[in-house]
Design a protein around this motif. Structure first.
Motif, short mmCIF file in Angstrom:
data_model
loop_
_atom_site.label_atom_id
_atom_site.label_comp_id
_atom_site.label_asym_id
_atom_site.label_seq_id
_atom_site.Cartn_x
_atom_site.Cartn_y
_atom_site.Cartn_z
N ILE A 53 -76.14 63.38 -98.48
CA ILE A 53 -76.62 62.32 -97.57
C ILE A 53 -77.13 62.92 -96.27
O ILE A 53 -78.17 62.52 -95.74
N ALA A 54 -76.42 63.92 -95.73
CA ALA A 54 -76.84 64.57 -94.48
C ALA A 54 -78.15 65.32 -94.69
O ALA A 54 -79.02 65.30 -93.82
N ALA A 56 -80.47 64.55 -96.90
CA ALA A 56 -81.54 63.55 -97.07
C ALA A 56 -81.89 62.90 -95.73
O ALA A 56 -83.06 62.57 -95.47
N ALA A 57 -80.91 62.72 -94.88
CA ALA A 57 -81.15 62.08 -93.59
C ALA A 57 -81.88 63.02 -92.62
O ALA A 57 -82.60 62.55 -91.74
N SER A 58 -81.71 64.32 -92.82
CA SER A 58 -82.34 65.24 -91.89
C SER A 58 -83.84 65.41 -92.17
O SER A 58 -84.57 65.92 -91.33
N LYS A 59 -84.35 64.97 -93.29
CA LYS A 59 -85.76 65.12 -93.63
C LYS A 59 -86.59 64.04 -93.07
O LYS A 59 -86.69 63.14 -92.59
#
Length: 59
Positions: A53-54, A56-59
């Motif tokens: 999740i982290a 995916a969220a950083s992209k």
């Protein structure tokens, strides 16, 4: 010649008498199977999901 034959016969007789000497008994080690449970499986899965999740969220 007779003494040589007698000595050879006594040597053979003495060596065969000790061929089956006493030996220590060989004991097979006992195998003990234990069931282990790991609590790491409950921790690793949420951490992997958190990392995904982290990422995916950083992209």
């Amino acid at each position: 010649m007779k003494k040589l034959a007698l000595a050879a016969a006594l040597t053979v007789a003495a060596s065969t008498a000790n061929a089956g000497g006493m030996m220590e008994p060989v004991m097979e080690p006992t195998v003990v199977a234990t069931q282990t449970s790991s609590s790491a499986g409950g921790i690793v899965v949420p951490l992997l999901l958190l990392l995904i999740i982290a990422a995916a969220a950083s992209k």
